[in-house]
Scaffold this active site. Structure first.
Site, short mmCIF file in Angstrom:
data_model
loop_
_atom_site.label_atom_id
_atom_site.label_comp_id
_atom_site.label_asym_id
_atom_site.label_seq_id
_atom_site.Cartn_x
_atom_site.Cartn_y
_atom_site.Cartn_z
N CYS A 116 0.81 -1.22 0.00
CA CYS A 116 0.00 0.00 0.00
C CYS A 116 0.84 1.27 0.00
CB CYS A 116 -0.94 0.00 1.20
SG CYS A 116 -2.10 -1.36 1.14
N HIS A 272 -3.71 7.16 1.58
CA HIS A 272 -4.00 5.82 1.07
C HIS A 272 -5.43 5.46 1.48
CE1 HIS A 272 -3.87 1.62 0.30
NE2 HIS A 272 -3.85 1.28 1.57
N ASN A 302 -10.04 -0.70 -1.40
CA ASN A 302 -8.59 -0.52 -1.31
C ASN A 302 -7.93 -1.15 -2.54
OD1 ASN A 302 -5.88 -0.57 -0.67
ND2 ASN A 302 -6.14 -1.44 1.37
N1 COA Z 1 -19.07 -8.50 7.73
C1 COA Z 1 -19.68 -8.68 8.91
N2 COA Z 1 -19.02 -8.91 10.05
C2 COA Z 1 -17.67 -8.96 9.97
C3 COA Z 1 -16.99 -8.79 8.77
C4 COA Z 1 -17.73 -8.55 7.61
N3 COA Z 1 -17.17 -8.37 6.41
N4 COA Z 1 -15.66 -8.89 9.02
C5 COA Z 1 -15.52 -9.12 10.33
N5 COA Z 1 -16.75 -9.17 10.93
C6 COA Z 1 -17.06 -9.39 12.32
C7 COA Z 1 -15.95 -10.06 13.10
O1 COA Z 1 -16.03 -11.46 12.93
C8 COA Z 1 -16.24 -9.64 14.49
O2 COA Z 1 -17.28 -10.43 15.01
P1 COA Z 1 -17.30 -10.86 16.59
O3 COA Z 1 -17.36 -9.55 17.33
O4 COA Z 1 -18.53 -11.66 16.66
O5 COA Z 1 -16.02 -11.59 16.80
C9 COA Z 1 -16.79 -8.22 14.34
O6 COA Z 1 -17.23 -8.13 12.98
C10 COA Z 1 -15.78 -7.14 14.63
O7 COA Z 1 -14.58 -7.46 13.95
P2 COA Z 1 -13.31 -6.54 14.04
O8 COA Z 1 -12.23 -7.15 13.21
O9 COA Z 1 -13.00 -6.24 15.45
O10 COA Z 1 -13.87 -5.22 13.33
P3 COA Z 1 -13.18 -3.85 13.11
O11 COA Z 1 -14.03 -2.78 13.61
O12 COA Z 1 -11.74 -3.86 13.57
O13 COA Z 1 -13.16 -3.73 11.53
C11 COA Z 1 -11.63 -3.97 9.70
C12 COA Z 1 -12.45 -4.68 10.77
C13 COA Z 1 -10.89 -5.02 8.91
C14 COA Z 1 -12.57 -3.21 8.79
C15 COA Z 1 -10.66 -2.97 10.36
O14 COA Z 1 -9.99 -3.60 11.42
C16 COA Z 1 -9.66 -2.40 9.42
O15 COA Z 1 -10.00 -1.69 8.51
N6 COA Z 1 -8.35 -2.63 9.66
C17 COA Z 1 -7.28 -2.07 8.88
C18 COA Z 1 -7.37 -2.50 7.45
C19 COA Z 1 -6.23 -2.00 6.66
O16 COA Z 1 -5.81 -0.90 6.84
N7 COA Z 1 -5.75 -2.86 5.77
C20 COA Z 1 -4.79 -2.60 4.80
C21 COA Z 1 -3.63 -1.89 5.29
S1 COA Z 1 -2.93 -1.10 4.01
#
Ligand code: COA
Length: 345
Positions: A116, A272, A302
């Site tokens: 990224c 980004h 992304n």
């Molecule tokens: N749809 C529905 N539920 C989902 C899901 C989806 N697509 N993906 C995960 N969940 C669920 C999880 O299983 C979890 O359930 P639980 O509470 O029953 O265990 C719940 O949602 C919360 O998951 P969590 O991972 O804590 O959510 P979050 O608020 O951290 O959001 C991301 C997840 C991935 C969106 C977030 O962490 C993120 O954007 N991270 C950085 C991503 C990034 O920058 N990536 C590239 C770097 S360049």
């Protein structure tokens, strides 16, 4: 006196696959919802290739659009720098493959593997080389084809909903400086690349990765890998999120500080596009108002190496990025890697 050069952005263009995949489409593939995706990421839809196009083809289409836009003959390109984490082949890189598909002369072509953060790294490389005056027209490409290697089941939903396919190309030109002409700085109005800052922390290597295939896997790839789905991207989302906000802020403020300006001097922040909440947090803490931040993750998800030039290309065509503007780009990605560029448009 030896001739001095500065590097300027000669133009930006992008290419996106036609096929739009909405959050509602994803609801049919996995347990997820439009509400969850929008609330957690800001994404409404993304483009996923439904043709035979490979990553290099997306990159080639972006470069073709760039050449047409800036009216540059392909024989004038003297270096191709390609950023991607989704190359056509394990090796060689897409740089050489694109050189052939674009029918370029036998110029240098290389891949940048900083995921990224590919744009800040590619621009830093191009800027350094352009300043030598040896390279006059360097094309930087960010191209990604994520969709074939996403786990589109509930198991992979935390990653699959985030990523989109796309490409963008930027022309970096070496421009000779006149006798009394200044280099671009954050204080003057001379157009060009002012400064770049890069960073990395390999402690994050296992937190956002495709674990296999690779030489670290016995046999390069094996049945165990396939059964466990370890060829899909793996990400510890919350950890990545926190590091992204911290590093993007840290790196932006260091770059601004060493150029003796504050965030309030920036005309446009182009971060980004990994998560709208990451970008809101960064802009909020820098006290940059929403109208000075460009985001398009809502439409494209992304696209990794392509996000920043894709934003620059759209911002310019929407009239939100004009000649003379002071632009700050900032990225964070797998590695971990991060970087920022300060550009006078
Ligand atoms: N749809 C529905 N539920 C989902 C899901 C989806 N697509 N993906 C995960 N969940 C669920 C999880 O299983 C979890 O359930 P639980 O509470 O029953 O265990 C719940 O949602 C919360 O998951 P969590 O991972 O804590 O959510 P979050 O608020 O951290 O959001 C991301 C997840 C991935 C969106 C977030 O962490 C993120 O954007 N991270 C950085 C991503 C990034 O920058 N990536 C590239 C770097 S360049």
């Amino acid at each position: 006196m030896t001739q001095q050069f500065k590097s300027v952005i000669g133009g930006v263009a992008h290419h996106l696959p036609d096929n739009v995949v909405t959050n509602s489409d994803l609801e049919k593939m996995m347990e997820t919802s439009d509400a969850w995706i929008q609330e957690r990421t800001g994404i409404r839809e993304r483009r996923w290739v439904d043709t035979e196009d490979k990553t290099s083809d997306l990159g080639v289409k972006a470069v073709e659009k760039l050449l047409q836009k800036v009216e540059l003959n392909r024989n004038e390109i003297d270096l191709l720098i390609a950023g991607t984490l989704s190359p056509d082949l394990y090796f060689p890189g897409i740089g050489s493959i694109m050189q052939k598909k674009l029918n370029l002369p036998n110029v240098g072509a290389m891949d940048i593997r900083t995921q990224c953060s590919a744009f800040p790294y590619s621009l830093a490389t191009a800027d350094g080389l352009a300043r030598t005056g040896v390279y006059r027209n360097i094309v930087i490409v960010g191209a990604e084809l994520h969709s074939p290697v996403l786990d589109k089941t509930t198991r992979g939903r935390d990653v699959a909903v985030l990523f989109g396919d796309g490409a963008a190309a930027t022309l970096v030109k070496a421009v000779p400086l006149g006798d009394n002409e200044s280099r671009p700085t954050a204080q003057n109005t001379v157009s060009g690349v002012i400064d770049t800052l890069l960073g990395s922390d390999g402690n994050g290597a296992g937190i956002l990765t495709i674990k296999s295939p690779g030489l670290a896997t016995p046999g390069f790839v094996n049945h165990d890998v396939v059964e466990k789905g370890e060829y899909f991207p793996y990400m510890e989302g919350r950890t990545v999120f926190k590091h992204a906000v911290t590093r993007m802020l840290e790196c932006s403020s260091s770059l601004l500080k060493r150029n003796n300006i504050t965030a309030q001097d920036i005309d446009l922040l182009v971060p980004h596009q990994a998560n709208l909440r990451i970008n809101d947090a960064v802009a909020d803490r820098m006290k940059i108002p929403a109208d000075k931040v460009f985001n398009n993750i809502q439409k494209y998800g992304n696209t990794t190496a392509a996000t920043i030039p894709l934003c620059l290309s759209e911002a310019e065509s929407e009239g939100k990025l004009k000649k003379g503007d002071l632009v700050l780009t900032v990225a964070f990605g797998a590695g971990f890697t991060w970087g920022a560029n300060l550009i006078r448009w």
